[in-house]
Design an enzyme around this catalytic site. Structure first.
Site, PDB file in Angstrom:
ATOM      1  N   LYS A  80      10.836  34.498  30.908  1.00 53.63           N
ATOM      2  CA  LYS A  80      10.794  35.966  30.939  1.00 53.63           C
ATOM      3  C   LYS A  80       9.408  36.476  31.344  1.00 53.63           C
ATOM      4  O   LYS A  80       9.286  37.354  32.194  1.00 53.63           O
ATOM      5  CB  LYS A  80      11.211  36.506  29.570  1.00 53.63           C
ATOM      6  CG  LYS A  80      11.386  38.007  29.519  1.00 53.63           C
ATOM      7  CD  LYS A  80      12.067  38.445  28.252  1.00 53.63           C
ATOM      8  CE  LYS A  80      11.253  38.216  27.010  1.00 53.63           C
ATOM      9  NZ  LYS A  80      11.397  36.935  26.340  1.00 53.63           N
TER      10      LYS A  80
ATOM     11  N   THR B 266       7.091  34.797  32.934  1.00 56.68           N
ATOM     12  CA  THR B 266       6.852  34.366  34.311  1.00 56.68           C
ATOM     13  C   THR B 266       7.537  35.311  35.292  1.00 56.68           C
ATOM     14  O   THR B 266       6.962  35.694  36.322  1.00 56.68           O
ATOM     15  CB  THR B 266       7.354  32.922  34.504  1.00 56.68           C
ATOM     16  OG1 THR B 266       6.708  32.077  33.536  1.00 56.68           O
ATOM     17  CG2 THR B 266       7.051  32.411  35.893  1.00 56.68           C
TER      18      THR B 266
ATOM     19  N   ARG C  75       2.382  41.234  26.168  1.00 54.85           N
ATOM     20  CA  ARG C  75       1.872  40.935  24.834  1.00 54.85           C
ATOM     21  C   ARG C  75       0.801  39.847  24.914  1.00 54.85           C
ATOM     22  O   ARG C  75       0.763  39.063  25.853  1.00 54.85           O
ATOM     23  CB  ARG C  75       2.996  40.460  23.920  1.00 54.85           C
ATOM     24  CG  ARG C  75       4.064  41.503  23.625  1.00 54.85           C
ATOM     25  CD  ARG C  75       5.178  40.924  22.798  1.00 54.85           C
ATOM     26  NE  ARG C  75       5.905  39.887  23.536  1.00 54.85           N
ATOM     27  CZ  ARG C  75       6.737  39.019  22.976  1.00 54.85           C
ATOM     28  NH1 ARG C  75       6.930  39.037  21.683  1.00 54.85           N
ATOM     29  NH2 ARG C  75       7.362  38.127  23.710  1.00 54.85           N
TER      30      ARG C  75
ATOM     31  N   LYS D  52       5.304  25.937  21.243  1.00 56.70           N
ATOM     32  CA  LYS D  52       5.885  26.969  22.100  1.00 56.70           C
ATOM     33  C   LYS D  52       5.119  27.148  23.406  1.00 56.70           C
ATOM     34  O   LYS D  52       5.683  27.414  24.455  1.00 56.70           O
ATOM     35  CB  LYS D  52       5.930  28.302  21.350  1.00 56.70           C
ATOM     36  CG  LYS D  52       6.508  29.456  22.171  1.00 56.70           C
ATOM     37  CD  LYS D  52       6.492  30.751  21.383  1.00 56.70           C
ATOM     38  CE  LYS D  52       7.074  31.890  22.194  1.00 56.70           C
ATOM     39  NZ  LYS D  52       6.251  32.237  23.354  1.00 56.70           N
TER      40      LYS D  52
ATOM     41  N   ALA E  45       9.207  39.269  17.654  1.00 57.49           N
ATOM     42  CA  ALA E  45      10.405  40.003  18.060  1.00 57.49           C
ATOM     43  C   ALA E  45      11.586  39.738  17.132  1.00 57.49           C
ATOM     44  O   ALA E  45      12.572  40.470  17.167  1.00 57.49           O
ATOM     45  CB  ALA E  45      10.787  39.631  19.487  1.00 57.49           C
TER      46      ALA E  45
ATOM     47  N   PHE F   2      12.035  37.650  23.207  1.00 58.17           N
ATOM     48  CA  PHE F   2      13.309  36.960  23.027  1.00 58.17           C
ATOM     49  C   PHE F   2      14.424  37.600  23.868  1.00 58.17           C
ATOM     50  O   PHE F   2      14.156  38.173  24.928  1.00 58.17           O
ATOM     51  CB  PHE F   2      13.685  36.880  21.548  1.00 58.17           C
ATOM     52  CG  PHE F   2      12.740  36.049  20.728  1.00 58.17           C
ATOM     53  CD1 PHE F   2      12.298  34.815  21.188  1.00 58.17           C
ATOM     54  CD2 PHE F   2      12.279  36.479  19.500  1.00 58.17           C
ATOM     55  CE1 PHE F   2      11.424  34.038  20.442  1.00 58.17           C
ATOM     56  CE2 PHE F   2      11.397  35.707  18.742  1.00 58.17           C
ATOM     57  CZ  PHE F   2      10.968  34.492  19.212  1.00 58.17           C
TER      58      PHE F   2
ATOM     59  N   PHE G 165      15.097  26.835  38.474  1.00 54.63           N
ATOM     60  CA  PHE G 165      14.434  25.596  38.088  1.00 54.63           C
ATOM     61  C   PHE G 165      14.722  24.539  39.158  1.00 54.63           C
ATOM     62  O   PHE G 165      15.737  24.619  39.869  1.00 54.63           O
ATOM     63  CB  PHE G 165      14.940  25.102  36.722  1.00 54.63           C
ATOM     64  CG  PHE G 165      14.284  25.769  35.544  1.00 54.63           C
ATOM     65  CD1 PHE G 165      13.513  25.034  34.662  1.00 54.63           C
ATOM     66  CD2 PHE G 165      14.442  27.130  35.303  1.00 54.63           C
ATOM     67  CE1 PHE G 165      12.906  25.632  33.561  1.00 54.63           C
ATOM     68  CE2 PHE G 165      13.839  27.744  34.214  1.00 54.63           C
ATOM     69  CZ  PHE G 165      13.070  26.991  33.342  1.00 54.63           C
TER      70      PHE G 165
ATOM     71  N   TRP H  12       7.985  30.961  39.866  1.00 56.73           N
ATOM     72  CA  TRP H  12       7.216  29.832  39.338  1.00 56.73           C
ATOM     73  C   TRP H  12       6.644  29.005  40.484  1.00 56.73           C
ATOM     74  O   TRP H  12       5.478  28.600  40.450  1.00 56.73           O
ATOM     75  CB  TRP H  12       8.112  28.966  38.448  1.00 56.73           C
ATOM     76  CG  TRP H  12       7.378  27.827  37.804  1.00 56.73           C
ATOM     77  CD1 TRP H  12       6.659  27.856  36.646  1.00 56.73           C
ATOM     78  CD2 TRP H  12       7.286  26.483  38.299  1.00 56.73           C
ATOM     79  NE1 TRP H  12       6.122  26.619  36.383  1.00 56.73           N
ATOM     80  CE2 TRP H  12       6.487  25.757  37.382  1.00 56.73           C
ATOM     81  CE3 TRP H  12       7.799  25.828  39.419  1.00 56.73           C
ATOM     82  CZ2 TRP H  12       6.196  24.401  37.563  1.00 56.73           C
ATOM     83  CZ3 TRP H  12       7.499  24.478  39.600  1.00 56.73           C
ATOM     84  CH2 TRP H  12       6.718  23.774  38.685  1.00 56.73           C
TER      85      TRP H  12
END
Length: 551
Positions: A67, A69, A90, A101, A269, A297, A377, A405
């Site tokens: 998200k 990215t 954030r 994480k 969140a 999230f 991906f 990405w």
């Protein structure tokens, strides 16, 4: 293949003063923290009235959604299209950075820099919040030690100490041991900094005056008559304002492609509202034609709270929403195990579409135009990508393949064009899911049934008693912030996909009056994470004055 850190370290950053100048921020409004990061004065605003784009996602899985990215890549793409664009994110929590994480600075060629600083101490905002929070805790215990004039009930202290580290040993503890001179013995708890109510307060405060008012009314305990004790009662609001005066100012950095980015605040969140600060968002809107921001999230948590809480309190109206999904995550929602995600499985993918479909329905309930972003991906097959694209088109969902990405802003040009089209031509009838005048129970039920899809909501007797107590104290009109697992639409983290005919159980409610909401507790929500068996910290080091192993 280069790591995220190697990509970031190879970037040629522009001095942050140049980034500020591009926005129209003058030198007098900048407080430099080195050459590449700065704080912006609270009274500095531009003359724009930008379009607000919210990036959200399906329910997260260990497979990853990307998200942040996508948010960064979309901002870079808009920038490439010649749009005056600002990103608002954030700040990462330090504990998870050293845990498992990872950070919150994006990935690949869609990152904000200086990545190392952002993921470590940055400009000290979290340290200030930690200090302010623990000042409250220390004063509470000191007050009881010195006679307890406010008659605080030691068994009804609701304020927890915090530390910005994953440390499970501190979840439950006893303080005040060692005899009379060491205080009043009582049970206590440590949360991680991002779970502190002061974090939520700082991110929702409009200015210094609003910050002071929110701190004043924050409930930290109850006396023996079960009446609330506030920070104002402790007479330390001024001290907290002093500690937080710099932390309230938003931080300005840049992406790899020099898109201006405000990074400020970071409430959980699944406990708090999961969005960057109101001040940073409003500054971004005043300086940019387009502002891209995110909510934590999945859309059931982050987006719901962004829209029902942040937008309502701050008077914001989003212009479009991007819903991020990945083939990998949708296959997990369709029943595939993590170790098998590299194998093509179109049938499982189709089973996972239900999760995406529910989040799309929810954004429609808020009356907002949207675009589905397929975050690509390397393991995604053409058959899987085609299946998701075909499903989206067949159901009338605007969709775009995002490759930020690997390609940075170039990989989101199509996404950016489709988002602009939705802003200009989509139907925007923004509305909230519940009314402020609704009862606490009604607000909770509406979120659970409308957003999660629950068929029933049950309240434990303790929750019923707590709601009745809060209403008696005059808190009935507060907004509701759900504390729920991020992994499922339900309160059971193991129920992936789109479950049906389920019940959400509300086991308790707690006031966050300074933040302006009541927290409704469902399931077992972790306020203090633990480190994994092999924490990421084991791979980090400094070699020849250069950080290594940070992602």
């Amino acid at each position: 293949m280069l790591t995220d850190l190697e990509i970031a370290q190879a970037a040629k950053m522009a001095p942050v003063a140049e980034i500020a100048k591009e926005l129209g921020i003058d030198d007098d409004s900048l407080e430099l923290y080195g050459k590449y990061k700065a704080k912006v004065a609270l009274d500095s605003f531009g003359n724009k009235n930008g379009k607000l784009i919210l990036v959200t996602a399906i329910n997260p899985t260990p497979a990853g959604e990307g998200k942040s990215t996508t948010t960064i890549g979309l901002g870079d793409a808009l920038h490439r299209l010649g749009k005056k664009t600002v990103i608002a994110l954030r700040e990462p929590s330090f504990g998870p950075v050293l845990g498992v994480k990872g950070g919150a600075a994006g990935g690949g060629y869609a990152q904000v820099v200086p990545m190392e600083d952002i993921n470590l101490h940055f400009t000290g905002d979290f340290h200030a919040i930690e200090a302010a929070n623990n000042c409250v805790a220390a004063v509470i215990d000191n007050h009881m030690f010195h006679g307890n004039e406010l008659d605080i009930d030691p068994t009804r202290i609701t304020w927890h100490r915090v530390i910005d580290m994953n440390d499970r040993a501190l979840r439950n503890c006893v303080v005040g041991l060692g005899g009379h001179t060491n205080g009043v013995p009582r049970e206590d708890h440590f949360d991680i900094v991002v779970a502190s109510e002061i974090m939520a307060i700082l991110c929702l405060a409009k200015d210094m005056d609003d910050l002071r008012a929110r701190l004043d009314r924050t409930v930290v305990a109850y006396n023996r008559d079960r009446m609330p004790v506030t920070i104002k009662d402790l007479k330390i609001t001024g001290a907290l304002m002093m500690i937080l005066k710099d932390a309230l100012k938003p931080n300005l950095v840049q992406t790899l492609e020099h898109t201006p980015t405000f990074i400020h605040g970071g409430p959980f969140a699944n406990i708090a509202h999961g969005c960057n600060s109101v001040i940073a968002t409003k500054k971004a809107l005043s300086y940019g034609d387009y502002v891209v921001t995110e909510a934590g999230f999945g859309a059931d948590l982050g987006a719901e709270k962004f829209l029902n809480i942040k937008c309502r309190q701050a008077g914001l109206k989003p212009n479009a929403v991007v819903i991020v999904a990945t083939i990998r995550a949708l296959k997990m929602h369709g029943g595939v195990k993590k170790e098998d995600l590299g194998l093509e499985n179109v049938e499982a993918l189709k089973l996972g579409f239900g999760n995406l479909e529910k989040h799309i329905e929810n954004i429609k309930k808020f009356g907002l135009p949207y675009v589905v972003a397929i975050n690509r991906f390397t393991s995604d097959t053409e058959a899987e990508l085609k299946a998701l694209e075909d499903w989206s088109i067949a159901n009338g969902h605007p969709v775009s393949l995002s490759e930020v990405w690997a390609k940075g802003g170039e990989g989101a040009i199509d996404l950016a064009k489709k988002v602009i089209d939705q802003i200009e031509n989509g139907k925007n009838e923004f509305k909230f899911i519940y009314d402020e005048e609704d009862t606490i129970k009604t607000k909770i039920v509406k979120i659970c049934t409308e957003i999660y899809g629950a068929s029933n909501v049950e309240f434990t007797q303790e929750a019923k008693n707590q709601i009745a107590r809060l209403e008696k104290l005059g808190f009935a009109k507060q907004l509701v912030c759900m504390a729920k697992t991020q992994y499922s639409l339900t309160d059971n983290p193991k129920l992936l996909g789109r479950p049906e005919d389920f019940t959400v159980t509300i086991r308790g409610v707690t006031p966050s009056i300074g933040a302006g909401f009541i927290v409704a507790l469902s399931g077992d929500i972790m306020r203090m994470p633990g480190l994994p068996k092999e924490p990421a910290a084991e791979r980090m080091d400094i070699v020849n004055d250069k950080i290594v192993g940070l992602f």
